[in-house]
Scaffold this active site. Structure first.
Site, PDB file in Angstrom:
ATOM      1  N   ASP A  67     -10.781  -2.502 -11.082  1.00 51.01           N
ATOM      2  CA  ASP A  67     -10.082  -3.238 -10.026  1.00 51.01           C
ATOM      3  C   ASP A  67      -8.569  -3.078 -10.118  1.00 51.01           C
ATOM      4  O   ASP A  67      -8.036  -2.567 -11.105  1.00 51.01           O
ATOM      5  CB  ASP A  67     -10.464  -4.728 -10.066  1.00 51.01           C
ATOM      6  CG  ASP A  67     -10.402  -5.319 -11.481  1.00 51.01           C
ATOM      7  OD1 ASP A  67      -9.869  -4.658 -12.387  1.00 51.01           O
ATOM      8  OD2 ASP A  67     -10.879  -6.439 -11.672  1.00 51.01           O
ATOM      9  N   ASP A 142     -14.540 -17.780 -14.329  1.00 48.79           N
ATOM     10  CA  ASP A 142     -15.478 -18.193 -13.276  1.00 48.79           C
ATOM     11  C   ASP A 142     -16.743 -17.324 -13.274  1.00 48.79           C
ATOM     12  O   ASP A 142     -17.532 -17.379 -12.340  1.00 48.79           O
ATOM     13  CB  ASP A 142     -14.796 -18.149 -11.901  1.00 48.79           C
ATOM     14  CG  ASP A 142     -14.334 -16.744 -11.514  1.00 48.79           C
ATOM     15  OD1 ASP A 142     -14.594 -15.777 -12.291  1.00 48.79           O
ATOM     16  OD2 ASP A 142     -13.725 -16.590 -10.444  1.00 48.79           O
ATOM     17  N   HIS A 144     -16.852 -14.004 -13.253  1.00 49.15           N
ATOM     18  CA  HIS A 144     -16.784 -12.752 -12.480  1.00 49.15           C
ATOM     19  C   HIS A 144     -16.824 -11.504 -13.362  1.00 49.15           C
ATOM     20  O   HIS A 144     -16.485 -11.531 -14.534  1.00 49.15           O
ATOM     21  CB  HIS A 144     -15.548 -12.726 -11.569  1.00 49.15           C
ATOM     22  CG  HIS A 144     -14.227 -12.624 -12.268  1.00 49.15           C
ATOM     23  ND1 HIS A 144     -13.051 -13.052 -11.701  1.00 49.15           N
ATOM     24  CD2 HIS A 144     -13.868 -12.137 -13.493  1.00 49.15           C
ATOM     25  CE1 HIS A 144     -12.042 -12.817 -12.528  1.00 49.15           C
ATOM     26  NE2 HIS A 144     -12.512 -12.278 -13.624  1.00 49.15           N
ATOM     27  N   GLU A 149     -15.663 -12.530  -7.270  1.00 53.11           N
ATOM     28  CA  GLU A 149     -15.562 -13.974  -7.427  1.00 53.11           C
ATOM     29  C   GLU A 149     -16.874 -14.650  -7.022  1.00 53.11           C
ATOM     30  O   GLU A 149     -17.717 -14.024  -6.351  1.00 53.11           O
ATOM     31  CB  GLU A 149     -14.411 -14.479  -6.554  1.00 53.11           C
ATOM     32  CG  GLU A 149     -13.074 -13.817  -6.849  1.00 53.11           C
ATOM     33  CD  GLU A 149     -12.492 -14.165  -8.217  1.00 53.11           C
ATOM     34  OE1 GLU A 149     -13.244 -14.264  -9.211  1.00 53.11           O
ATOM     35  OE2 GLU A 149     -11.263 -14.312  -8.303  1.00 53.11           O
TER      36      GLU A 149
END
Ligand code: PGA
Length: 271
Positions: A67, A142, A144, A149
């Site tokens: 990413d 979270d 991910h 997400e």
């Protein structure tokens, strides 16, 4: 799935680096999927040491990063212009220390003029390289993988995503704050490989370290598969899946003793 638990971050990192080095020795032109974040830094340091002291050769290795923030991008000739980009992170933490060829490095281009088209191109580049042999992954607070997400489809592909509040806070505190950025200056969009893209890697290795990750690691490994914790897609992967944790990150696993026992037995029987 192998769950490997090591005493501390250093041992976790050495174990992970040894696995990666094994791929490179077996297939010198292997395709590695790489990750950013605090977690893999020790693994990269160990790979650099192996390169310097043991001649680990990256000259044919090809890499694809997961990413990049949108608005920040890849310019390995001028990495300092792009202070917080993942391209610069990779350059500083790994690439500039090893003998990898620039043309073999792929990082999503956060400055792409037409991001949507660029995402399709990135997928095509992975395909043209013959797919990813080993994808290295961290896990976000979270849950991910990459920037997938909560709520991302488990079949998602490389695309532009909006970052959620927890990721923005985590990454602000870990990186941007130290560099003197205001919270409001954080990029809030990114390009990320999708969960479907990641699941196509032939093998995957996920790392997690520290007590702050213990709850999410337990949810990922022992909770139900859900798009609310996108790394639970780990259970859908059909190749070699290795999870390397330090004791703190493993501390909330219900089946902790079982994982330890399996590792002992496998080593005893040479499996
Ligand atoms: P971290 O990030 O390694 O900095 O904890 C992991 C991630 O967000 O994937």
């Amino acid at each position: 799935m192998d769950v490997i638990i090591r005493e501390n971050y250093g041992q976790m990192s050495r174990y992970a680096a040894e696995i990666i080095a094994g791929y490179i020795r077996t297939k010198p032109n292997c395709v590695l999927g790489l990750a950013t974040g605090r977690t893999p830094v020790g693994t990269y340091k160990e790979l650099i040491r192996m390169h310097r002291e043991e001649g680990l050769d990256f000259s044919e290795v090809r890499t694809f990063n997961l990413d990049e923030y949108l608005g920040l991008g890849m310019n390995l000739d001028k990495p300092y212009d792009l202070d917080q980009s993942y391209a610069r992170f990779m350059h500083e933490e790994l690439f500039k220390h090893i003998n990898i060829k620039k043309e073999n490095i792929h990082i999503p281009d956060g400055l792409a003029k037409e991001p949507k088209k660029y995402c399709a191109y990135y997928e095509e580049e992975i395909r043209k390289a013959g797919g990813i042999d080993l994808q290295l992954l961290g896990i976000g607070g979270d849950g991910h993988w990459g920037f997938n997400e909560p709520g991302s489809s488990l079949g998602s592909r490389t695309r532009v995503v909006a970052l959620n509040e927890q990721t923005l806070n985590d990454n602000y505190n870990a990186f941007f704050k130290k560099a003197g950025f205001k919270r409001s200056e954080m990029p809030c969009f990114a390009i990320t490989m999708g969960i479907g893209t990641i699941l196509e890697a032939r093998n995957i290795m996920m790392l997690a370290s520290g007590g702050g990750k213990a709850d999410i690691v337990a949810k990922c490994l022992e909770g139900p598969i859900t798009a609310q914790v996108t790394s639970t897609a780990i259970h859908l992967h059909g190749g070699d899946v290795t999870v390397v944790l330090d004791e703190a990150a493993a501390s909330k696993l219900i089946r902790y003793e079982h994982y330890k026992q399996v590792e002992r037995l496998k080593s005893q029987y040479g499996l």
